[in-house]
Design a protein around this motif. Structure first.
Motif, PDB file in Angstrom:
ATOM      1  N   ALA A 227       4.075  10.420 -96.614  1.00 35.23           N
ATOM      2  CA  ALA A 227       4.589  11.224 -95.490  1.00 35.23           C
ATOM      3  C   ALA A 227       4.093  12.664 -95.627  1.00 35.23           C
ATOM      4  CB  ALA A 227       6.115  11.171 -95.453  1.00 35.23           C
ATOM      5  N   LYS A 228       4.064  13.175 -96.865  1.00 31.39           N
ATOM      6  CA  LYS A 228       3.653  14.571 -97.085  1.00 31.39           C
ATOM      7  C   LYS A 228       2.168  14.769 -96.750  1.00 31.39           C
ATOM      8  CE  LYS A 228       4.268  18.394-100.253  1.00 31.39           C
ATOM      9  NZ  LYS A 228       3.320  18.684-101.325  1.00 31.39           N
ATOM     10  N   THR A 229       1.314  13.852 -97.236  1.00 35.83           N
ATOM     11  CA  THR A 229      -0.128  14.026 -96.969  1.00 35.83           C
ATOM     12  C   THR A 229      -0.423  13.857 -95.478  1.00 35.83           C
ATOM     13  OG1 THR A 229      -2.363  13.385 -97.623  1.00 35.83           O
ATOM     14  CG2 THR A 229      -0.781  11.613 -97.562  1.00 35.83           C
ATOM     15  N   ALA A 230       0.277  12.931 -94.815  1.00 33.30           N
ATOM     16  CA  ALA A 230       0.064  12.743 -93.373  1.00 33.30           C
ATOM     17  C   ALA A 230       0.468  14.010 -92.620  1.00 33.30           C
ATOM     18  CB  ALA A 230       0.869  11.542 -92.882  1.00 33.30           C
ATOM     19  N   ASN A 231       1.606  14.584 -92.986  1.00 27.94           N
ATOM     20  CA  ASN A 231       2.059  15.807 -92.305  1.00 27.94           C
ATOM     21  C   ASN A 231       1.126  16.988 -92.594  1.00 27.94           C
ATOM     22  OD1 ASN A 231       4.276  14.824 -90.841  1.00 27.94           O
ATOM     23  ND2 ASN A 231       5.576  14.866 -92.662  1.00 27.94           N
ATOM     24  N   THR A 232       0.599  17.063 -93.820  1.00 26.02           N
ATOM     25  CA  THR A 232      -0.350  18.141 -94.155  1.00 26.02           C
ATOM     26  C   THR A 232      -1.607  18.028 -93.297  1.00 26.02           C
ATOM     27  OG1 THR A 232       0.458  18.206 -96.409  1.00 26.02           O
ATOM     28  CG2 THR A 232      -1.722  19.144 -96.040  1.00 26.02           C
ATOM     29  N   ALA A 233      -2.139  16.792 -93.177  1.00 22.20           N
ATOM     30  CA  ALA A 233      -3.351  16.597 -92.363  1.00 22.20           C
ATOM     31  C   ALA A 233      -3.068  16.921 -90.896  1.00 22.20           C
ATOM     32  CB  ALA A 233      -3.868  15.173 -92.537  1.00 22.20           C
ATOM     33  N   LEU A 234      -1.901  16.527 -90.407  1.00 23.54           N
ATOM     34  CA  LEU A 234      -1.538  16.858 -89.017  1.00 23.54           C
ATOM     35  C   LEU A 234      -1.455  18.373 -88.833  1.00 23.54           C
ATOM     36  CD1 LEU A 234       1.144  14.145 -88.172  1.00 23.54           C
ATOM     37  CD2 LEU A 234      -0.963  14.575 -86.878  1.00 23.54           C
ATOM     38  N   ASP A 235      -0.833  19.074 -89.781  1.00 22.72           N
ATOM     39  CA  ASP A 235      -0.749  20.548 -89.721  1.00 22.72           C
ATOM     40  C   ASP A 235      -2.144  21.156 -89.644  1.00 22.72           C
ATOM     41  OD1 ASP A 235       1.954  20.728 -89.837  1.00 22.72           O
ATOM     42  OD2 ASP A 235       2.065  21.254 -91.985  1.00 22.72           O
ATOM     43  N   VAL A 248      -2.118   4.359 -88.835  1.00 25.55           N
ATOM     44  CA  VAL A 248      -2.802   3.183 -89.389  1.00 25.55           C
ATOM     45  C   VAL A 248      -2.757   3.339 -90.908  1.00 25.55           C
ATOM     46  CG1 VAL A 248      -4.888   1.779 -89.377  1.00 25.55           C
ATOM     47  CG2 VAL A 248      -4.235   3.065 -87.324  1.00 25.55           C
ATOM     48  N   PRO A 249      -1.674   2.816 -91.510  1.00 27.20           N
ATOM     49  CA  PRO A 249      -1.462   3.039 -92.944  1.00 27.20           C
ATOM     50  C   PRO A 249      -2.198   2.039 -93.813  1.00 27.20           C
ATOM     51  CG  PRO A 249       0.415   1.875 -92.008  1.00 27.20           C
ATOM     52  CD  PRO A 249      -0.596   2.045 -90.889  1.00 27.20           C
ATOM     53  N   GLN A 258       7.238   1.058 -93.375  1.00 32.80           N
ATOM     54  CA  GLN A 258       8.428   1.419 -92.584  1.00 32.80           C
ATOM     55  C   GLN A 258       9.054   2.725 -93.083  1.00 32.80           C
ATOM     56  OE1 GLN A 258      10.489  -2.248 -93.393  1.00 32.80           O
ATOM     57  NE2 GLN A 258       9.925  -3.190 -91.432  1.00 32.80           N
ATOM     58  N   GLY A 259       9.137   2.866 -94.416  1.00 33.09           N
ATOM     59  CA  GLY A 259       9.751   4.062 -94.995  1.00 33.09           C
ATOM     60  C   GLY A 259       8.965   5.316 -94.647  1.00 33.09           C
ATOM     61  N   THR A 260       7.629   5.204 -94.660  1.00 32.67           N
ATOM     62  CA  THR A 260       6.785   6.364 -94.351  1.00 32.67           C
ATOM     63  C   THR A 260       6.924   6.741 -92.876  1.00 32.67           C
ATOM     64  OG1 THR A 260       5.246   5.626 -96.053  1.00 32.67           O
ATOM     65  CG2 THR A 260       4.431   7.278 -94.516  1.00 32.67           C
ATOM     66  N   ALA A 261       6.902   5.732 -91.994  1.00 33.65           N
ATOM     67  CA  ALA A 261       7.050   5.999 -90.554  1.00 33.65           C
ATOM     68  C   ALA A 261       8.397   6.674 -90.285  1.00 33.65           C
ATOM     69  CB  ALA A 261       6.926   4.700 -89.755  1.00 33.65           C
ATOM     70  N   LYS A 262       9.435   6.168 -90.942  1.00 28.55           N
ATOM     71  CA  LYS A 262      10.780   6.725 -90.747  1.00 28.55           C
ATOM     72  C   LYS A 262      10.840   8.180 -91.224  1.00 28.55           C
ATOM     73  CE  LYS A 262      15.610   5.643 -91.642  1.00 28.55           C
ATOM     74  NZ  LYS A 262      16.505   5.062 -92.627  1.00 28.55           N
ATOM     75  N   LYS A 270       4.605   2.528 -83.104  1.00 28.29           N
ATOM     76  CA  LYS A 270       3.383   3.343 -83.207  1.00 28.29           C
ATOM     77  C   LYS A 270       2.608   3.066 -84.495  1.00 28.29           C
ATOM     78  CE  LYS A 270       4.418   6.989 -80.054  1.00 28.29           C
ATOM     79  NZ  LYS A 270       3.966   8.310 -79.669  1.00 28.29           N
ATOM     80  N   VAL A 271       2.895   1.954 -85.153  1.00 29.10           N
ATOM     81  CA  VAL A 271       2.238   1.653 -86.425  1.00 29.10           C
ATOM     82  C   VAL A 271       1.432   0.356 -86.297  1.00 29.10           C
ATOM     83  CG1 VAL A 271       2.564   1.314 -88.902  1.00 29.10           C
ATOM     84  CG2 VAL A 271       4.208   2.703 -87.617  1.00 29.10           C
ATOM     85  N   VAL A 272       0.176   0.390 -86.705  1.00 25.80           N
ATOM     86  CA  VAL A 272      -0.635  -0.836 -86.744  1.00 25.80           C
ATOM     87  C   VAL A 272      -0.322  -1.556 -88.060  1.00 25.80           C
ATOM     88  CG1 VAL A 272      -2.961  -1.819 -86.798  1.00 25.80           C
ATOM     89  CG2 VAL A 272      -2.458   0.145 -85.293  1.00 25.80           C
TER      90      VAL A 272
END
Ligand code: UT7
Length: 323
Positions: A227-235, A248-249, A258-262, A270-272
């Protein structure tokens, strides 16, 4: 104006042999119910005898080239993410180059285990943005069935074989996040966690070895770090989760997905998800899921996609792209 690495073709290959969870019940103290409920995996593909990582990678690459309407003469480089190369050397990427009949350009492997495709995409993006290549085949291909300990029920039921490929092409964008292509990347590793997931052999220890994993420890790191790396890349792309069309995990465990999406505040719609059919294919799981997601009609041009993965190292990372 800015050079962007845009996906112009996708492809994948899965070996013919499909192994359902129930098959393991004959040789291990396990059940279909345990595997399904703890991991979300229902079946996986295993490579045939003699079928190698470079064979599968070549098939996925051919399919990505066909999808793009391009041929090997149009490709400048091959970046292949794998931890299960055919030989110690040369790289599996150069074998793919030969099998494709490609006599120009350059090819190399990237080894970051299950995070390998994020690392390969980030490297291919850097080659394109810096002008060193105009078109790069980025492939993830693995034969993890060859490094399983078939007596260890905690690992051997989780992994599968397969390959996926993307063809990236340099296109001019205006430098904003409305551009198509790779918008941001975030890579991380922390070698202090080596003992959580590793293969207990290698060239300099003189045996091939088998995969060893402290699954519940890896699990604990996974949701938080993904979740942290995804949010960093989005930022870095100046986007928020509200802009995301698809996550696309890496497909290791449905409960991690599921835990990461949540944690990111995104619904499972929204998850493949392909883990039920492929198991954990390590560096191949993201390009496989991208290719399958596109063929299912889920992923469409213009969509904002976040890919994220974690594995041995630990190594983890995320890539944000506009399809
Ligand atoms: O892709 C690279 C990164 N890898 C991952 O992301 C994998 C991360 N980890 C996982 O996906 C999960 O931790 C597993 C699916 C590996 C395991 O799920 P868990 O909920 O963490 O279970 P656990 O390891 O804590 O094991 C629970 C129990 C144990 O028994 P005891 O000690 O509670 O009596 C295991 O021995 O389940 C047992 N167990 C099994 N039972 C039936 C382990 N494997 C099996 C099995 N069948 N195949």
């Amino acid at each position: 104006m800015m050079r962007r690495a845009v996906v112009v073709g996708t492809g994948h290959y899965l070996p013919e042999r499909v192994v359902e969870n129930a098959e393991f019940e004959a040789t291990l103290d396990t059940t279909d119910e345990w595997i399904r409920s703890r991991s979300g995996i229902e079946r996986r593909h295993f490579a045939a005898e003699g079928e190698t990582t470079s064979d599968m990678a070549t098939a996925a690459a051919e399919s990505a080239l066909k999808d793009a309407g391009l041929s090997v003469e149009d490709v400048d480089a091959i970046v292949l993410a794998t931890s299960t190369a055919d030989l110690t050397f040369p790289s599996a990427a150069t074998m793919v180059q030969a099998k494709l009949g490609m006599t120009q350009g350059f090819a190399f492997d990237v080894q970051a285990v299950c995070a390998g495709f994020a690392y390969a995409l980030a490297n291919a993006n850097a080659l394109i943005v810096s002008g060193q290549a105009d078109r790069v085949l980025v492939i993830g291909s693995e034969t993890f069935s060859r490094i399983m300990d078939w007596t260890d029920r905690a690992t051997c039921v989780l992994f599968g074989d397969g390959a996926g490929a993307l063809l990236l092409e340099a296109q001019e964008g205006d430098g904003s996040n409305a551009d198509r292509g790779i918008l941001a990347t975030d890579l991380n590793s922390d070698g202090r966690y080596k003992d959580l997931l590793y293969v207990d052999g290698g060239v300099s220890t003189q045996n091939t070895g088998h995969l060893r994993m402290q699954g519940n420890q890896v699990f604990r790191h996974a949701v938080e770090k993904l979740a942290k790396t995804a949010n960093t890349a989005l930022d870095r792309a100046a986007l928020t989760t509200a802009d995301v069309d698809w996550i696309v995990p890496h497909q290791a465990n449905i409960r991690i997905i599921q835990g990461t999406a949540k944690k990111m505040g995104l619904p499972m719609e929204k998850v493949v998800v392909t883990v039920q059919d492929h198991g954990n294919t390590s560096a191949a799981s993201i390009p496989l899921a991208l290719s399958v997601g596109k063929s299912r009609g889920q992923i469409k041009p213009g969509d904002v996609i976040v890919t994220e993965a974690i594995g041995g190292g630990l190594a983890w990372g995320a890539v944000v792209l506009r399809w």
